[in-house]
Design a protein around this motif. Sequence first.
Motif, PDB file in Angstrom:
ATOM      1  N   ILE A  47       0.841  -1.204   0.000  1.00  0.00           N
ATOM      2  CA  ILE A  47       0.000   0.000   0.000  1.00  0.00           C
ATOM      3  C   ILE A  47       0.871   1.248   0.000  1.00  0.00           C
ATOM      4  O   ILE A  47       0.582   2.223  -0.711  1.00  0.00           O
ATOM      5  N   ALA A  48       1.931   1.226   0.800  1.00  0.00           N
ATOM      6  CA  ALA A  48       2.809   2.398   0.887  1.00  0.00           C
ATOM      7  C   ALA A  48       3.387   2.747  -0.478  1.00  0.00           C
ATOM      8  O   ALA A  48       3.452   3.926  -0.855  1.00  0.00           O
ATOM      9  N   GLN A  49       3.807   1.745  -1.231  1.00  0.00           N
ATOM     10  CA  GLN A  49       4.370   2.017  -2.551  1.00  0.00           C
ATOM     11  C   GLN A  49       3.317   2.594  -3.489  1.00  0.00           C
ATOM     12  O   GLN A  49       3.602   3.493  -4.283  1.00  0.00           O
ATOM     13  N   GLY A  50       2.090   2.096  -3.384  1.00  0.00           N
ATOM     14  CA  GLY A  50       1.016   2.631  -4.210  1.00  0.00           C
ATOM     15  C   GLY A  50       0.619   4.034  -3.799  1.00  0.00           C
ATOM     16  O   GLY A  50       0.300   4.876  -4.645  1.00  0.00           O
ATOM     17  N   ARG A  51       0.640   4.295  -2.488  1.00  0.00           N
ATOM     18  CA  ARG A  51       0.229   5.605  -1.983  1.00  0.00           C
ATOM     19  C   ARG A  51       1.246   6.686  -2.297  1.00  0.00           C
ATOM     20  O   ARG A  51       0.881   7.820  -2.644  1.00  0.00           O
ATOM     21  N   LEU A  52       2.519   6.364  -2.188  1.00  0.00           N
ATOM     22  CA  LEU A  52       3.539   7.392  -2.262  1.00  0.00           C
ATOM     23  C   LEU A  52       3.803   7.883  -3.680  1.00  0.00           C
ATOM     24  O   LEU A  52       4.331   8.984  -3.866  1.00  0.00           O
ATOM     25  N   GLY A  53       3.427   7.107  -4.696  1.00  0.00           N
ATOM     26  CA  GLY A  53       3.641   7.555  -6.070  1.00  0.00           C
ATOM     27  C   GLY A  53       2.947   8.866  -6.366  1.00  0.00           C
ATOM     28  O   GLY A  53       3.592   9.875  -6.711  1.00  0.00           O
ATOM     29  N   PRO A  54       1.613   8.934  -6.232  1.00  0.00           N
ATOM     30  CA  PRO A  54       0.925  10.208  -6.456  1.00  0.00           C
ATOM     31  C   PRO A  54       1.367  11.293  -5.488  1.00  0.00           C
ATOM     32  O   PRO A  54       1.519  12.458  -5.883  1.00  0.00           O
ATOM     33  N   GLY A  55       1.584  10.946  -4.220  1.00  0.00           N
ATOM     34  CA  GLY A  55       2.016  11.951  -3.257  1.00  0.00           C
ATOM     35  C   GLY A  55       3.335  12.588  -3.656  1.00  0.00           C
ATOM     36  O   GLY A  55       3.517  13.810  -3.545  1.00  0.00           O
ATOM     37  N   ARG A  56       4.263  11.769  -4.131  1.00  0.00           N
ATOM     38  CA  ARG A  56       5.569  12.289  -4.528  1.00  0.00           C
ATOM     39  C   ARG A  56       5.449  13.241  -5.711  1.00  0.00           C
ATOM     40  O   ARG A  56       6.046  14.324  -5.714  1.00  0.00           O
ATOM     41  N   ILE A  57       4.683  12.850  -6.702  1.00  0.00           N
ATOM     42  CA  ILE A  57       4.605  13.708  -7.885  1.00  0.00           C
ATOM     43  C   ILE A  57       3.812  14.974  -7.590  1.00  0.00           C
ATOM     44  O   ILE A  57       4.090  16.034  -8.149  1.00  0.00           O
ATOM     45  N   HIS A  58       2.847  14.910  -6.681  1.00  0.00           N
ATOM     46  CA  HIS A  58       2.129  16.126  -6.295  1.00  0.00           C
ATOM     47  C   HIS A  58       3.078  17.125  -5.633  1.00  0.00           C
ATOM     48  O   HIS A  58       3.007  18.335  -5.889  1.00  0.00           O
ATOM     49  N   HIS A  59       3.971  16.632  -4.773  1.00  0.00           N
ATOM     50  CA  HIS A  59       4.981  17.509  -4.175  1.00  0.00           C
ATOM     51  C   HIS A  59       5.800  18.191  -5.268  1.00  0.00           C
ATOM     52  O   HIS A  59       6.107  19.390  -5.187  1.00  0.00           O
ATOM     53  N   CYS A  60       6.163  17.406  -6.292  1.00  0.00           N
ATOM     54  CA  CYS A  60       6.997  17.957  -7.363  1.00  0.00           C
ATOM     55  C   CYS A  60       6.243  19.011  -8.161  1.00  0.00           C
ATOM     56  O   CYS A  60       6.816  20.042  -8.556  1.00  0.00           O
ATOM     57  N   MET A  61       4.974  18.773  -8.420  1.00  0.00           N
ATOM     58  CA  MET A  61       4.166  19.762  -9.134  1.00  0.00           C
ATOM     59  C   MET A  61       4.124  21.075  -8.360  1.00  0.00           C
ATOM     60  O   MET A  61       4.295  22.162  -8.934  1.00  0.00           O
ATOM     61  N   ARG A  62       3.892  20.978  -7.057  1.00  0.00           N
ATOM     62  CA  ARG A  62       3.850  22.191  -6.238  1.00  0.00           C
ATOM     63  C   ARG A  62       5.225  22.857  -6.156  1.00  0.00           C
ATOM     64  O   ARG A  62       5.325  24.093  -6.112  1.00  0.00           O
TER      65      ARG A  62
END
Length: 408
Positions: free
Chosen positions: A255-270
């Motif tokens: 779950i952590a690997q699935g969750r962190l993908g979008p979270g990581r790229i959202h940080h990068c977008m911001r």
Amino acid sequence: MFAEPSARTQDLLDRMRAFYDAHIYPNEARHHEELHHRRRADTQWEPLDLIEELKPKARAAGLWNLFLPHSHRAPEGLSNLDYAPLCEQMGRVMWSSEVFNCNAPDTGNMETIERYGTEAQKDQWLEPLLRGEIRSAFLMTEPAVASSDATNIQCSIRREGDEYVINGRKWWSSGAGVSNCAIFILMGKTDPDGPRHSQQSMVLVPRNTPGVTVLRPMHVFGYDDAPHGHMEIVLENVRVPASNILLGEGRGFEIAQGRLGPGRIHHCMRSIGAAERALELMCKRLSGRIAFGKPLSQQSVWAERIAESRCMIDQARLLTLNAAHRMDVVGNKVAKADIAMIKVVAPNMSCKVVDWAIQAHGAAGVSQDTWLAEAYAHQRTVRIVDGPDEVHRNAIAKIELGKYAPAK
């Protein structure tokens, strides 16, 4: 390939920029003042009036829950690629994403419950989160271990009959400070003797469960990030129903690997949005200040830094858009190298551009009179959250070396 946003995204982006001009930028001073008065009254952990006033306006403008793709519960959700320019816009003002119900860690938590939760869990927790009625926190990092390796997690989740009993200490639990944070997603160990990546599980823990104690906020370069906060939390014999497990025992790392993908790229977008605003402020400052008989913008060192900033921002944006496209087309797991690359590139780029903007502003750049000091503190933190640079670089190198490994 990614030069222009889709027609739908361009329409949303136009509306969002108009919303910022009307409601976000004019209220930056009010946000600062409201927090200042709240801290003096020791009520900084309550939801801010400004945010609560702006949420209905954002929803009425159709700028709500844009981050969550492929969910019938949030039909307004966009693909990762379409969401990127909008998330970038949110990065220009640190507190603004909550206005659109697109703030971390709620976005990652909502996506986790949507992807891995039961229908009962979605009804109880996802629906009020999507409506913006409650907030959430993600409890993974621990003070006693190197949490950049998630298999080190020591928090105990023990099954007793129809309940799980949780004992452990977490910190940097973002979002756990605000008083309307109602639910934690907690990662711990259900089988400490099992295979390395099957020891962990994730469980839903209501914040008001007996045994949960929020000890203190952790500060980032002196910022407490109220009202959300990054809290240190102790869990002592915390009991939750066994039905609160997500996906099943031993599935936490997955779950952590699935969750962190979008979270990581959202940080990068911001981060790209923050860098873009920093460059704007830098150019305006340098054009308006005279030193040694000519505008600072005409000094050779600043021309070089402006040009380098533009190159770095555009490079990072294209890499982010490519990663978003790959996530949409082949999925987060296959796109893990693309996500890791942008997680290294974007925050490092943003730190550099914001730092140059601070230098251009002189003493004002490190003061409370500009947005830049807060921006730097946040961007420097992004190099650590959701995995530090070193972990992502190691992952990239491993994938790259694997291309040339001898066939077995």
